[in-house]
Scaffold this motif. Structure first.
Motif, PDB file in Angstrom:
ATOM      1  N   VAL A 127       0.845  -1.208   0.000  1.00 33.45           N
ATOM      2  CA  VAL A 127       0.000   0.000   0.000  1.00 33.45           C
ATOM      3  C   VAL A 127       0.874   1.250   0.000  1.00 33.45           C
ATOM      4  O   VAL A 127       0.661   2.192  -0.776  1.00 33.45           O
ATOM      5  CB  VAL A 127      -0.958   0.005   1.216  1.00 33.45           C
ATOM      6  CG1 VAL A 127      -1.680   1.351   1.328  1.00 33.45           C
ATOM      7  CG2 VAL A 127      -1.975  -1.123   1.106  1.00 33.45           C
ATOM      8  N   ILE A 128       1.867   1.269   0.856  1.00 37.16           N
ATOM      9  CA  ILE A 128       2.758   2.434   0.954  1.00 37.16           C
ATOM     10  C   ILE A 128       3.496   2.659  -0.364  1.00 37.16           C
ATOM     11  O   ILE A 128       3.578   3.794  -0.861  1.00 37.16           O
ATOM     12  CB  ILE A 128       3.749   2.245   2.121  1.00 37.16           C
ATOM     13  CG1 ILE A 128       2.993   2.296   3.459  1.00 37.16           C
ATOM     14  CG2 ILE A 128       4.845   3.311   2.086  1.00 37.16           C
ATOM     15  CD1 ILE A 128       3.834   1.933   4.659  1.00 37.16           C
ATOM     16  N   THR A 129       4.008   1.602  -0.953  1.00 36.31           N
ATOM     17  CA  THR A 129       4.744   1.716  -2.222  1.00 36.31           C
ATOM     18  C   THR A 129       3.840   2.228  -3.340  1.00 36.31           C
ATOM     19  O   THR A 129       4.246   3.085  -4.147  1.00 36.31           O
ATOM     20  CB  THR A 129       5.337   0.348  -2.613  1.00 36.31           C
ATOM     21  OG1 THR A 129       6.244  -0.074  -1.589  1.00 36.31           O
ATOM     22  CG2 THR A 129       6.073   0.429  -3.934  1.00 36.31           C
ATOM     23  N   THR A 130       2.614   1.732  -3.382  1.00 32.81           N
ATOM     24  CA  THR A 130       1.688   2.139  -4.438  1.00 32.81           C
ATOM     25  C   THR A 130       1.288   3.601  -4.307  1.00 32.81           C
ATOM     26  O   THR A 130       1.273   4.351  -5.302  1.00 32.81           O
ATOM     27  CB  THR A 130       0.429   1.241  -4.406  1.00 32.81           C
ATOM     28  OG1 THR A 130       0.833  -0.119  -4.610  1.00 32.81           O
ATOM     29  CG2 THR A 130      -0.565   1.647  -5.476  1.00 32.81           C
ATOM     30  N   VAL A 131       0.982   4.037  -3.092  1.00 31.58           N
ATOM     31  CA  VAL A 131       0.608   5.439  -2.878  1.00 31.58           C
ATOM     32  C   VAL A 131       1.795   6.351  -3.171  1.00 31.58           C
ATOM     33  O   VAL A 131       1.642   7.437  -3.744  1.00 31.58           O
ATOM     34  CB  VAL A 131       0.083   5.648  -1.437  1.00 31.58           C
ATOM     35  CG1 VAL A 131      -0.143   7.137  -1.159  1.00 31.58           C
ATOM     36  CG2 VAL A 131      -1.213   4.872  -1.227  1.00 31.58           C
ATOM     37  N   ALA A 132       2.992   5.915  -2.791  1.00 32.11           N
ATOM     38  CA  ALA A 132       4.192   6.725  -3.038  1.00 32.11           C
ATOM     39  C   ALA A 132       4.434   6.936  -4.523  1.00 32.11           C
ATOM     40  O   ALA A 132       5.023   7.954  -4.926  1.00 32.11           O
ATOM     41  CB  ALA A 132       5.408   6.052  -2.400  1.00 32.11           C
TER      42      ALA A 132
END
Length: 295
Positions: free
Chosen positions: A206-211
């Protein structure tokens, strides 16, 4: 003259003999030497406690990765003969593993449900804020719980409606069974109503995708948030250890250790459980980004 001297010597000799007989008979007997018993050697006991050994298997919440990883590492440093493992499968899978007995301790980032409590005991090891995250380039910095719910249910679809750029919102969330998803949807009142564009299987994803997506919004464990994303304030309150503990940051959930009710843990697993839930672990839990609850 000679006769008188001889008689005197004879009397003196008899007196000496009589005195000797008196001392060896009715007089006070001489004290016998004290018999010193042989010293008793103390039982030989080892001053070192028995070394703990064995295996500790944990399974479940990916949101608890930093906390459980840090606790496990510290525990193995204290007990080098213990093998500690963590399997990041998600809360639902970890709870089922605990029920099935395929792990010692299940890890859940949500409270146990009534049907799960029928066979498991819930122990809260820490509290965690669920951060609402956006791309750092997004000018939006604050949302209310109501706005968050409207975004995730599709009532608000463009960032311009909440003070951002004229861009369509991309909704990023977790897969069904995730403790983070359950906690988020329960608190925001969006269960079974979210219109996800992507459902991912880990907090890190999730963090990687939002970033990497300037249109995206997601939610992630506060303990896992990195500088690659921006955590929004919710109702003007930033997610932090202090605001989670005092309850002013409302999007929060428990980190749970799930164990089989009525079934004793192994010696090694019980030792880890006792360590993780003691005040000795508070500094480790706090350093991992969560809020310890042990006093």
């Amino acid at each position: 003259m000679k006769k008188s001297l001889a008689m005197l010597l004879s009397l003196t000799l008899c007196a000496g003999l009589f005195a000797g007989c008196s001392n060896s008979g009715s007089g006070t007997p001489s004290a016998e030497p004290t018999q010193v018993p042989a010293s008793v050697e103390p039982a030989q006991t080892s001053s070192e406690p028995a070394k703990l050994s064995g295996n500790v298997a944990t399974d479940g919440s990916t949101s608890m990765e930093k906390i459980i990883g840090s606790l496990g590492e510290a525990f193995m440093e204290m007990n080098p003969d213990v093998n500690f493992t963590y399997n990041p499968t998600g809360s639902g899978t970890g709870i089922q593993a605990a029920i099935d007995g395929t792990c010692d301790i299940g890890l859940s980032s949500r409270a146990l449900k009534d049907e799960e409590k029928a066979s498991l005991t819930e122990t809260i090891v820490a509290l965690d804020g669920i951060a609402i995250i956006v791309n750092p380039a997004n000018p939006v910095s604050d949302l209310s719980v109501e706005q968050i719910a409207q975004i995730y249910t599709g009532e608000i679809t463009n960032w311009k409606d909440v003070g951002g750029d004229d861009l369509e919102i991309s909704l990023i969330g977790r897969e069904a069974g995730s403790g983070t998803r359950d906690g988020f949807e329960t608190i925001t009142g969006t269960k079974e109503a979210c219109k996800y564009n992507q459902e991912l299987t880990s907090t890190g994803d999730v963090i990687t995708t939002v970033a990497g997506n300037p249109n995206a919004i997601g939610y992630a464990s506060l303990s896992a948030v990195k500088d690659s994303v921006k955590a929004l304030t919710v109702g003007g309150v930033a997610p932090s250890e202090e605001t989670v503990l005092d309850g002013t940051y409302t999007i929060q959930r428990p980190f749970v250790l799930a164990t089989r009710t009525g079934e004793a843990l192994s010696e090694a697993a019980q030792a880890f459980f006792d360590f993780a839930t003691s005040a000795d672990a508070n500094e480790i839990i706090a350093a991992a980004g969560a809020v310890p609850v042990a006093k």
